[in-house]
Motif scaffolding. Structure first.
Motif, mmCIF file in Angstrom:
data_model
loop_
_atom_site.group_PDB
_atom_site.id
_atom_site.type_symbol
_atom_site.label_atom_id
_atom_site.label_comp_id
_atom_site.label_asym_id
_atom_site.label_seq_id
_atom_site.Cartn_x
_atom_site.Cartn_y
_atom_site.Cartn_z
ATOM 1 N N UNK A 90 -0.724 -5.013 -1.608
ATOM 2 C CA UNK A 90 -1.009 -3.575 -1.709
ATOM 3 C C UNK A 90 -1.540 -3.203 -3.095
ATOM 4 N N UNK A 91 -1.523 -4.189 -3.994
ATOM 5 C CA UNK A 91 -2.063 -3.992 -5.344
ATOM 6 C C UNK A 91 -2.744 -5.272 -5.783
ATOM 7 N N UNK A 92 -4.061 -5.385 -5.901
ATOM 8 C CA UNK A 92 -5.073 -4.364 -5.589
ATOM 9 C C UNK A 92 -5.042 -3.973 -4.105
ATOM 10 N N UNK A 122 6.857 -5.413 -3.873
ATOM 11 C CA UNK A 122 6.425 -4.052 -4.219
ATOM 12 C C UNK A 122 6.635 -3.106 -3.021
ATOM 13 N N UNK A 123 6.517 -1.795 -3.270
ATOM 14 C CA UNK A 123 6.807 -0.805 -2.229
ATOM 15 C C UNK A 123 5.855 -0.934 -1.044
ATOM 16 N N UNK A 127 -0.028 3.125 5.498
ATOM 17 C CA UNK A 127 -1.353 2.859 6.084
ATOM 18 C C UNK A 127 -1.579 1.373 6.328
ATOM 19 N N UNK A 128 -1.122 0.585 5.383
ATOM 20 C CA UNK A 128 -1.286 -0.867 5.519
ATOM 21 C C UNK A 128 -0.463 -1.357 6.700
#
Ligand code: GDP
Ligand code: ZN
Length: 293
Positions: A90-92, A122-123, A127-128
């Motif tokens: 989720x990051x990127x 990570x949180x 949407x993902x």
């Protein structure tokens, strides 16, 4: 007449090809007429001098991954790959267009595709998660892992055993972190290949096959995270969206492009909600991005 020996291509370097023969790495040249070889290729070779060989024959491949090269040409990156793990996080922020692109390539290249959601420490992003449900419904296995916290790595390792795999995905999602978690002595092995082939540090940018300590092989290809749509036709792109396949044959015209075409069964399925709208929209986007020539 020297005897032909079987070998496995570990890495294709500028000065030659590193081939593993009976557990040893030998620097080989290829016969001039031979096609370009890639990591993962099975070859027949002869020893021409101590620690030096010549590739005489490339055995038929089960699969081939290519990257774009000069003009409209392509270059082989990795051969005989059984499965591609598409890594994202989720990051990127997760690039679904890129995921679809990899999945479409796999669908057309006889390669299994699996998804790795790294950085699961990570949180969660809603949407993902919604998109992931869609991929799982299409039959793509999903692994939630964290290279940082060593979570889910054992499950991943099980899926890697007895197969040749490769990680792909955008930069920064954690491919090298995962590779390092799976191959703790990776640097040592890379240095060994460099020393034998006297190739210096360049080795690290060439696709290289590693035997995983717990089974299976992983081809690490740091330079080529993105394979592009190299060599895919418009029809193959549509076929690459596996949920389109049962509908494509019901399109009214057999040259249907699945856009505004009359009697398009794919678009009808999208309107009915049988095919996910977001997947179809990404198909349209990728179609526009396809090289036309
Ligand atoms: P690559 O470009 O795909 O090879 O990604 P890297 O392995 O270089 O990782 C990119 C960044 O993400 C680095 O700063 C890593 O420390 C970080 N990273 C990798 N895996 C994880 C993870 O599981 N969780 C978190 N929070 N960060 C991670
Ligand atoms: Zn159609």
């Amino acid at each position: 007449m020297t005897e032909l020996q079987s070998g496995l291509v570990i890495s294709h370097l500028g000065k030659g090809v590193a081939v593993e023969v009976d557990g040893n790495i030998i620097l080989c040249q290829t016969r001039r007429k031979l096609e370009t070889v890639a990591a993962g290729d099975q070859v027949k070779m002869t020893i021409v001098a101590k620690g030096q060989g010549r590739i005489e024959e490339v055995l038929p491949r089960n699969s081939l991954l290519e990257r774009p090269s000069k003009g409209s040409k392509t270059r082989p990156v990795a051969a005989n790959i059984d499965q591609i793990f598409v890594v994202f996080a989720n990051e990127p922020y997760c690039d679904f267009l890129l995921i679809d692109q990899y999945l479409a390539i796999c669908e057309n290249r006889n390669i299994n595709a699996l998804l790795i959601y790294n950085k699961s420490d990570l949180a969660i992003i809603e949407n993902i998660e919604q998109e992931l449900v869609c991929y799982q419904n299409l039959g793509y296995p999903l692994f939630r892992v964290s290279a940082k916290n060593n979570l889910g790595i054992d499950e991943l390792q099980q899926e890697l055993s007895n197969k040749i795999s490769i990680f792909s995905g955008q930069s920064g999602v954690g491919k090298s972190s995962l590779t390092n978690a799976l191959i703790p002595d990776k640097e040592l092995k890379t240095n060994t290949v460099s020393a034998i082939t006297k190739h210096g540090r360049h080795t690290t940018t060439a696709a290289t096959l590693y035997h995983l300590p717990k089974g299976g092989d992983l081809i690490d290809s740091p330079g080529v995270a993105i394979f592009g749509l190299a060599g895919l036709s418009e029809n193959q792109l549509a076929h690459g969206y596996r949920e389109f396949q049962p509908f494509i044959e019901h399109c009214k015209f057999n040259n249907c492009r699945h856009l505004q075409d009359k009697g398009c069964a794919v678009r009808e399925a999208v309107e009915k909600g049988t095919i996910s709208l977001s997947r179809y929209q990404r198909f349209l986007k990728l179609r526009e991005k396809m090289p036309t020539d």
